[in-house]
Write a protein that holds these residues in place. Structure first.
Motif, PDB file in Angstrom:
ATOM      1  N   HIS A 112      10.884  -2.678  -5.550  1.00 15.12           N
ATOM      2  CA  HIS A 112       9.528  -3.232  -5.393  1.00 15.12           C
ATOM      3  C   HIS A 112       9.173  -3.204  -3.913  1.00 15.12           C
ATOM      4  O   HIS A 112       9.884  -3.761  -3.085  1.00 15.12           O
ATOM      5  N   ILE A 113       8.063  -2.546  -3.579  1.00 18.93           N
ATOM      6  CA  ILE A 113       7.604  -2.529  -2.191  1.00 18.93           C
ATOM      7  C   ILE A 113       6.279  -3.267  -2.087  1.00 18.93           C
ATOM      8  O   ILE A 113       5.494  -3.317  -3.029  1.00 18.93           O
ATOM      9  N   ASP A 114       6.036  -3.819  -0.910  1.00 20.62           N
ATOM     10  CA  ASP A 114       4.824  -4.571  -0.635  1.00 20.62           C
ATOM     11  C   ASP A 114       4.046  -3.825   0.448  1.00 20.62           C
ATOM     12  O   ASP A 114       4.417  -3.849   1.620  1.00 20.62           O
ATOM     13  N   LEU A 115       3.000  -3.128   0.031  1.00 22.05           N
ATOM     14  CA  LEU A 115       2.196  -2.344   0.960  1.00 22.05           C
ATOM     15  C   LEU A 115       1.152  -3.215   1.646  1.00 22.05           C
ATOM     16  O   LEU A 115       0.740  -4.247   1.115  1.00 22.05           O
ATOM     17  N   SER A 116       0.684  -2.755   2.799  1.00 21.27           N
ATOM     18  CA  SER A 116      -0.464  -3.398   3.410  1.00 21.27           C
ATOM     19  C   SER A 116      -1.678  -3.116   2.531  1.00 21.27           C
ATOM     20  O   SER A 116      -1.694  -2.164   1.738  1.00 21.27           O
ATOM     21  N   GLN A 117      -2.681  -3.944   2.656  1.00 24.02           N
ATOM     22  CA  GLN A 117      -3.868  -3.814   1.819  1.00 24.02           C
ATOM     23  C   GLN A 117      -4.522  -2.427   1.919  1.00 24.02           C
ATOM     24  O   GLN A 117      -4.827  -1.827   0.885  1.00 24.02           O
ATOM     25  N   PRO A 118      -4.734  -1.859   3.122  1.00 29.92           N
ATOM     26  CA  PRO A 118      -5.378  -0.539   3.160  1.00 29.92           C
ATOM     27  C   PRO A 118      -4.522   0.577   2.549  1.00 29.92           C
ATOM     28  O   PRO A 118      -5.061   1.501   1.930  1.00 29.92           O
ATOM     29  N   ALA A 119      -3.207   0.499   2.698  1.00 33.26           N
ATOM     30  CA  ALA A 119      -2.331   1.527   2.103  1.00 33.26           C
ATOM     31  C   ALA A 119      -2.386   1.447   0.583  1.00 33.26           C
ATOM     32  O   ALA A 119      -2.479   2.473  -0.104  1.00 33.26           O
ATOM     33  N   PHE A 120      -2.333   0.236   0.045  1.00 33.73           N
ATOM     34  CA  PHE A 120      -2.427   0.036  -1.408  1.00 33.73           C
ATOM     35  C   PHE A 120      -3.761   0.579  -1.926  1.00 33.73           C
ATOM     36  O   PHE A 120      -3.804   1.271  -2.948  1.00 33.73           O
ATOM     37  N   ALA A 121      -4.851   0.293  -1.194  1.00 34.60           N
ATOM     38  CA  ALA A 121      -6.193   0.696  -1.625  1.00 34.60           C
ATOM     39  C   ALA A 121      -6.353   2.212  -1.691  1.00 34.60           C
ATOM     40  O   ALA A 121      -7.187   2.711  -2.450  1.00 34.60           O
ATOM     41  N   ARG A 122      -5.570   2.960  -0.940  1.00 35.59           N
ATOM     42  CA  ARG A 122      -5.633   4.428  -1.015  1.00 35.59           C
ATOM     43  C   ARG A 122      -4.960   4.957  -2.271  1.00 35.59           C
ATOM     44  O   ARG A 122      -5.143   6.102  -2.651  1.00 35.59           O
ATOM     45  N   LEU A 123      -4.166   4.117  -2.940  1.00 41.12           N
ATOM     46  CA  LEU A 123      -3.466   4.541  -4.151  1.00 41.12           C
ATOM     47  C   LEU A 123      -4.051   3.961  -5.431  1.00 41.12           C
ATOM     48  O   LEU A 123      -3.955   4.575  -6.492  1.00 41.12           O
ATOM     49  N   ALA A 124      -4.624   2.766  -5.346  1.00 40.08           N
ATOM     50  CA  ALA A 124      -5.130   2.093  -6.549  1.00 40.08           C
ATOM     51  C   ALA A 124      -6.147   1.028  -6.143  1.00 40.08           C
ATOM     52  O   ALA A 124      -6.126   0.555  -5.008  1.00 40.08           O
ATOM     53  N   PRO A 125      -7.010   0.629  -7.063  1.00 43.20           N
ATOM     54  CA  PRO A 125      -7.957  -0.452  -6.766  1.00 43.20           C
ATOM     55  C   PRO A 125      -7.220  -1.761  -6.486  1.00 43.20           C
ATOM     56  O   PRO A 125      -6.231  -2.085  -7.148  1.00 43.20           O
ATOM     57  N   LEU A 126      -7.717  -2.502  -5.499  1.00 41.38           N
ATOM     58  CA  LEU A 126      -7.071  -3.760  -5.121  1.00 41.38           C
ATOM     59  C   LEU A 126      -7.026  -4.764  -6.258  1.00 41.38           C
ATOM     60  O   LEU A 126      -6.091  -5.562  -6.341  1.00 41.38           O
ATOM     61  N   ASP A 127      -8.009  -4.730  -7.159  1.00 39.60           N
ATOM     62  CA  ASP A 127      -8.023  -5.714  -8.243  1.00 39.60           C
ATOM     63  C   ASP A 127      -6.876  -5.534  -9.232  1.00 39.60           C
ATOM     64  O   ASP A 127      -6.600  -6.417 -10.033  1.00 39.60           O
ATOM     65  N   ARG A 128      -6.170  -4.403  -9.152  1.00 36.95           N
ATOM     66  CA  ARG A 128      -4.982  -4.209 -10.005  1.00 36.95           C
ATOM     67  C   ARG A 128      -3.836  -5.111  -9.557  1.00 36.95           C
ATOM     68  O   ARG A 128      -3.024  -5.540 -10.375  1.00 36.95           O
ATOM     69  N   GLY A 129      -3.717  -5.348  -8.254  1.00 31.14           N
ATOM     70  CA  GLY A 129      -2.726  -6.283  -7.723  1.00 31.14           C
ATOM     71  C   GLY A 129      -1.287  -5.831  -7.792  1.00 31.14           C
ATOM     72  O   GLY A 129      -0.600  -5.770  -6.796  1.00 31.14           O
ATOM     73  N   VAL A 130      -0.794  -5.517  -8.979  1.00 33.07           N
ATOM     74  CA  VAL A 130       0.585  -5.063  -9.192  1.00 33.07           C
ATOM     75  C   VAL A 130       0.519  -3.735  -9.937  1.00 33.07           C
ATOM     76  O   VAL A 130      -0.119  -3.642 -10.980  1.00 33.07           O
ATOM     77  N   ILE A 131       1.177  -2.731  -9.392  1.00 35.03           N
ATOM     78  CA  ILE A 131       1.207  -1.411 -10.025  1.00 35.03           C
ATOM     79  C   ILE A 131       2.652  -1.057 -10.339  1.00 35.03           C
ATOM     80  O   ILE A 131       3.493  -0.989  -9.440  1.00 35.03           O
ATOM     81  N   ASN A 132       2.948  -0.865 -11.602  1.00 28.84           N
ATOM     82  CA  ASN A 132       4.260  -0.386 -12.034  1.00 28.84           C
ATOM     83  C   ASN A 132       4.199   1.126 -12.176  1.00 28.84           C
ATOM     84  O   ASN A 132       3.134   1.695 -12.323  1.00 28.84           O
ATOM     85  N   GLY A 133       5.355   1.770 -12.138  1.00 29.51           N
ATOM     86  CA  GLY A 133       5.421   3.202 -12.365  1.00 29.51           C
ATOM     87  C   GLY A 133       5.147   4.056 -11.143  1.00 29.51           C
ATOM     88  O   GLY A 133       4.758   5.215 -11.263  1.00 29.51           O
ATOM     89  N   ILE A 134       5.359   3.487  -9.952  1.00 34.91           N
ATOM     90  CA  ILE A 134       5.212   4.292  -8.735  1.00 34.91           C
ATOM     91  C   ILE A 134       6.527   5.007  -8.451  1.00 34.91           C
ATOM     92  O   ILE A 134       7.583   4.644  -8.957  1.00 34.91           O
ATOM     93  N   THR A 135       6.455   6.016  -7.609  1.00 34.85           N
ATOM     94  CA  THR A 135       7.645   6.660  -7.062  1.00 34.85           C
ATOM     95  C   THR A 135       7.569   6.483  -5.560  1.00 34.85           C
ATOM     96  O   THR A 135       6.500   6.655  -4.967  1.00 34.85           O
ATOM     97  N   TRP A 136       8.680   6.104  -4.954  1.00 35.28           N
ATOM     98  CA  TRP A 136       8.714   5.967  -3.511  1.00 35.28           C
ATOM     99  C   TRP A 136      10.067   6.363  -2.971  1.00 35.28           C
ATOM    100  O   TRP A 136      11.063   6.416  -3.699  1.00 35.28           O
ATOM    101  N   LYS A 137      10.081   6.688  -1.675  1.00 35.46           N
ATOM    102  CA  LYS A 137      11.341   7.054  -1.015  1.00 35.46           C
ATOM    103  C   LYS A 137      11.235   6.771   0.486  1.00 35.46           C
ATOM    104  O   LYS A 137      10.149   6.753   1.054  1.00 35.46           O
ATOM    105  N   PHE A 138      12.394   6.536   1.071  1.00 36.14           N
ATOM    106  CA  PHE A 138      12.484   6.385   2.519  1.00 36.14           C
ATOM    107  C   PHE A 138      12.449   7.774   3.149  1.00 36.14           C
ATOM    108  O   PHE A 138      13.105   8.701   2.644  1.00 36.14           O
ATOM    109  N   VAL A 139      11.700   7.933   4.254  1.00 34.81           N
ATOM    110  CA  VAL A 139      11.631   9.212   4.967  1.00 34.81           C
ATOM    111  C   VAL A 139      11.726   8.938   6.459  1.00 34.81           C
ATOM    112  O   VAL A 139      11.430   7.844   6.932  1.00 34.81           O
ATOM    113  N   ARG A 140      12.130   9.960   7.196  1.00 36.87           N
ATOM    114  CA  ARG A 140      12.176   9.855   8.662  1.00 36.87           C
ATOM    115  C   ARG A 140      10.904  10.410   9.255  1.00 36.87           C
ATOM    116  O   ARG A 140      10.284  11.266   8.763  1.00 36.87           O
TER     117      ARG A 140
END
Length: 140
Positions: A112-140
């Protein structure tokens, strides 16, 4: 006296292992699976102040991510390998963002990651609040 040297050496190694110091391996970056995709969920936050990396943050206006406490390996998070140029690449619904690690999410589980509000908004509407089914990874 010679018999004490191996005992001291063993005690030093044991103390290093218990405190999480890697002898000869540098920072515990090996514990961060760079490039390994994970499935999980994302939320967002809007905190202002100082993030876990010791730098000023404003999660209501800056692109950043707070990653789960489980991935932090240093007793002093300011010195953690995650604060040394590591970002998180997040993909959801055909969109991808890359944001720098600047904070820790103490209540997040390992995926579970906690994005900043603008980063989250680029992926989904803010009113969704919690989004399941994302893919994420650490990168350099």
């Amino acid at each position: 006296m010679r018999a004490l040297r191996p005992a001291r050496y063993a005690a030093t190694i044991l103390a290093a292992a218990v405190t999480g110091i890697a002898l000869g391996a540098g920072p515990a970056a090996a514990g961060v699976p760079i490039g390994q995709p994970m499935s999980g969920k994302m939320t967002y936050y809007t905190d202002r102040g100082y993030g876990a990396c010791g730098t000023p943050i404003d999660a209501s206006s800056q692109d950043l991510v707070a990653v789960p406490a489980a991935w932090w390996t240093s007793a002093n998070p300011n010195n953690d390998p995650l604060c040394q140029g590591i970002s998180v690449e997040v993909s959801y619904n055909g969109r991808t963002v890359r944001v720098p690690v600047r904070d820790k999410c103490p209540s997040c589980d390992r995926t579970h990651i906690d994005l900043s509000q603008p980063a989250f908004a680029r992926l989904a509407p803010l009113d969704r609040g919690v989004i399941n089914g994302i893919t994420w990874k650490f990168v350099r």
